[in-house]
Design a protein around this motif. Structure first.
Motif, PDB file in Angstrom:
ATOM      1  N   SER A  19       2.304 -32.127  -1.187  1.00 32.78           N
ATOM      2  CA  SER A  19       1.905 -33.023  -0.104  1.00 32.78           C
ATOM      3  C   SER A  19       3.083 -33.898   0.284  1.00 32.78           C
ATOM      4  N   SER A  25       6.979 -37.783   6.945  1.00 32.45           N
ATOM      5  CA  SER A  25       6.514 -37.243   8.226  1.00 32.45           C
ATOM      6  C   SER A  25       7.201 -37.952   9.384  1.00 32.45           C
ATOM      7  N   ASP A  42       9.957 -17.855   8.604  1.00 37.22           N
ATOM      8  CA  ASP A  42       8.675 -18.207   8.000  1.00 37.22           C
ATOM      9  C   ASP A  42       8.666 -17.641   6.589  1.00 37.22           C
ATOM     10  N   THR A  44       6.336 -18.267   4.219  1.00 35.80           N
ATOM     11  CA  THR A  44       5.007 -18.420   3.607  1.00 35.80           C
ATOM     12  C   THR A  44       4.840 -17.409   2.481  1.00 35.80           C
ATOM     13  N   ASP A  64      11.772 -31.091   0.808  1.00 34.57           N
ATOM     14  CA  ASP A  64      10.569 -31.338   1.605  1.00 34.57           C
ATOM     15  C   ASP A  64      10.784 -30.945   3.065  1.00 34.57           C
ATOM     16  N   GLN A  67      10.808 -27.263   3.386  1.00 31.02           N
ATOM     17  CA  GLN A  67       9.435 -26.760   3.312  1.00 31.02           C
ATOM     18  C   GLN A  67       8.722 -26.931   4.645  1.00 31.02           C
ATOM     19  N   VAL A  68       8.927 -28.069   5.297  1.00 33.07           N
ATOM     20  CA  VAL A  68       8.345 -28.282   6.627  1.00 33.07           C
ATOM     21  C   VAL A  68       8.829 -27.217   7.605  1.00 33.07           C
ATOM     22  N   ARG A  69      10.106 -26.895   7.520  1.00 36.05           N
ATOM     23  CA  ARG A  69      10.703 -25.939   8.446  1.00 36.05           C
ATOM     24  C   ARG A  69      10.296 -24.482   8.166  1.00 36.05           C
ATOM     25  N   THR A  70       9.997 -24.133   6.912  1.00 34.33           N
ATOM     26  CA  THR A  70       9.831 -22.715   6.553  1.00 34.33           C
ATOM     27  C   THR A  70       8.512 -22.360   5.868  1.00 34.33           C
ATOM     28  N   ASN A  71       7.755 -23.365   5.417  1.00 36.27           N
ATOM     29  CA  ASN A  71       6.516 -23.134   4.660  1.00 36.27           C
ATOM     30  C   ASN A  71       6.764 -22.558   3.269  1.00 36.27           C
ATOM     31  N   VAL A  72       7.981 -22.661   2.762  1.00 38.57           N
ATOM     32  CA  VAL A  72       8.284 -22.151   1.433  1.00 38.57           C
ATOM     33  C   VAL A  72       7.620 -23.026   0.375  1.00 38.57           C
ATOM     34  N   ASP A  73       7.344 -22.443  -0.770  1.00 37.46           N
ATOM     35  CA  ASP A  73       6.856 -23.194  -1.931  1.00 37.46           C
ATOM     36  C   ASP A  73       8.065 -23.410  -2.842  1.00 37.46           C
TER      37      ASP A  73
END
Length: 358
Positions: A19, A25, A42, A44, A64, A67-73
Motif C-alpha cells: 500500500s 501519491s 506492464d 503485473t 514504490d 511499482q506505480v509505473r509497472t504494477n510489479v511486486d
C-alpha cells in the motif's frame, strides 16, 4: 531522549510493500505533471528482489514509484556495501536477488570481475557520461559523491571557538591531538564509504604514507561504524565532533535541521553510486525495466530530491547547497577499477598496519 528524524532511520530487514501513503501519491502526481511521460512495461505478476546499499527510505520510495509505473511486486533488503558484496558472492550458485541498488562502483566492479553481474545497457543511459558507466556494461552510475569532513557546529562553538584551534579542512588537520576520541569514521571492511576513503588516500599518497596516516588518525578515532550514513547521524546528534563520510549524507542530515557544516578536503576520494543486475537471477524482464527506470530522468530527479546526491544525468538539477561536480576539489586520478582489483590487499593492510590485527 533525542529522537532521530524519520528520514535518517533505517533497519536492515526484508520488507514487502503493498500500500502507499498519501504523501507518496501526492509526490507521484507531482512528478507525473513535471516529468515527460516515459513508457514503462506492464509487469503485473512479476516479482523483483532488490539489495539496497543506501538509505532504506530512499530505496523504498524509488521502488514504490517503479511499482506505480509497472504494477510489479517487489521485495528489498537494505545492507551495507561490504556485506552486500559478500552476500552476492556467497549466493553465486543460487542468486536470491535480481538488482543491486546503490553502493560504490568499485564494489560493483569487484562483482563484475567475479563474473556475478549481467551485462545490460539501459536505454536512458545514453544521457549519462561514459566515464560514469561500466565500459563492459556491467553497471551504470546514477549518482556521484565526494568524501567530506563534517563538523557539529554546536559543539565546535561551545568547546573550541576562541581557543585558537582551526577547523579541519584537510586530511592532515584531522591529526590534531585536540580531536582525540572525537572523530568517527566508517569501517572500510563493511562500508563502501570507508573503503573509498582508504583506497583513495592509498592511491593519492602511496601505501606506506597512507597507512602511516591512518595509524596516526586511529588515535583520534572514537568509533568505526558499519555504514557511512551512521557517521553523519552520530556527528549531527553531537555524539562526535567530527565525522568523515560522503557529503550528500551530511547535507541530508543538515536538511533535516541539524547544525552540521561540510568541507571537502583537497584530494578527496569520490564515488560513483551504481545500479546493476545480478547474473543468473530470474525475472530478467523486471530487472531490465528497473535499470531503465533508475537511469531515466524521473527517477534521477526523485533520487536527488530525496538524498541530496549529485546525479550522473546532466538534466537533473544539482541539490541546493551542493557545488557542481566540476568545482569540487576531488582526486581526479582516483581509479575505482584499481580499487576493486586491490581491495583484498588494501583491507589486509588496514587490519595489519592500522588496527594491528594479526
Amino acid at each position: 531522549m533525542v529522537l532521530l528524524p524519520a528520514l535518517i532511520r533505517g533497519d536492515a530487514v526484508m520488507k514487502r510493500r503493498g500500500s502507499f501513503a498519501l504523501i507518496l501519491s501526492m509526490l507521484v502526481a507531482t512528478f507525473s505533471v513535471r516529468m515527460a511521460a516515459t513508457e514503462h512495461p506492464d509487469l503485473t505478476g512479476e516479482r523483483l528482489v532488490v539489495y539496497i546499499s543506501f538509505h532504506e527510505e530512499e530505496g523504498r520510495r524509488l521502488l514504490d514509484l517503479f511499482q506505480v509505473r509497472t504494477n510489479v511486486d517487489y521485495t528489498y533488503l537494505r545492507i551495507p556495501t561490504g556485506e552486500l558484496v559478500a552476500r552476492v558472492i556467497k549466493e553465486a550458485s543460487a542468486p536470491q536477488a535480481h538488482i543491486i541498488l546503490g553502493g560504490t562502483a568499485d564494489a560493483h566492479q569487484l562483482l563484475a570481475n567475479e563474473g556475478l553481474l549481467e551485462k545490460y545497457v539501459p536505454s536512458p543511459a545514453e544521457h549519462i557520461f561514459e566515464k560514469f558507466r561500466s565500459p563492459d556494461h556491467y553497471w551504470t552510475g546514477i549518482y556521484l559523491g565526494a568524501i567530506s569532513i563534517g563538523i557539529n557546529e554546536n559543539r565546535w562553538k561551545r568547546e573550541f571557538e576562541g581557543q585558537g584551534v582551526e577547523k579541519p579542512s584537510t586530511f592532515e588537520d584531522l591529526l590534531n591531538p585536540r580531536f582525540k576520541g572525537e572523530i568517527i569514521l566508517p569501517d572500510p571492511r563493511t562500508s563502501g564509504t570507508g573503503y573509498t576513503l582508504l583506497a583513495s588516500l592509498i592511491q593519492l599518497w602511496g601505501e606506506d604514507e597512507a597507512f602511516a596516516y591512518f595509524r596516526r588518525l586511529d588515535q583520534n578515532v572514537g568509533e568505526y561504524t558499519t555504514t557511512g550514513f551512521t557517521v553523519a547521524q552520530k556527528t549531527a546528534l553531537g555524539e562526535y565532533l567530527i565525522g568523515i563520510n560522503f557529503i550528500h549524507d551530511q547535507l541530508l542530515v543538515k536538511k533535516s535541521g541539524f547544525n552540521l557544516s561540510s568541507t571537502i578536503p583537497p584530494g578527496a576520494g569520490w564515488e560513483i553510486g551504481c545500479v546493476s543486475m545480478i547474473k543468473n537471477s530470474q525475472s530478467s524482464s523486471a530487472a531490465k525495466a528497473f535499470l531503465d527506470f533508475m537511469t531515466d530522468r524521473e527517477a534521477g530527479q526523485l533520487h536527488t530530491n530525496l538524498t541530496e546526491r549529485i546525479s550522473t544525468r546532466s538534466d537533473v538539477m544539482t541539490p541546493l547547497g551542493a557545488k557542481p561536480w566540476a568545482e569540487i576539489p576531488i582526486n581526479l586520478d582516483y581509479d575505482l577499477y584499481l580499487a576493486a582489483k586491490l581491495k583484498t590487499k588494501y583491507l589486509k593492510g588496514w587490519e595489519e598496519r592500522v588496527l594491528r590485527i594479526n
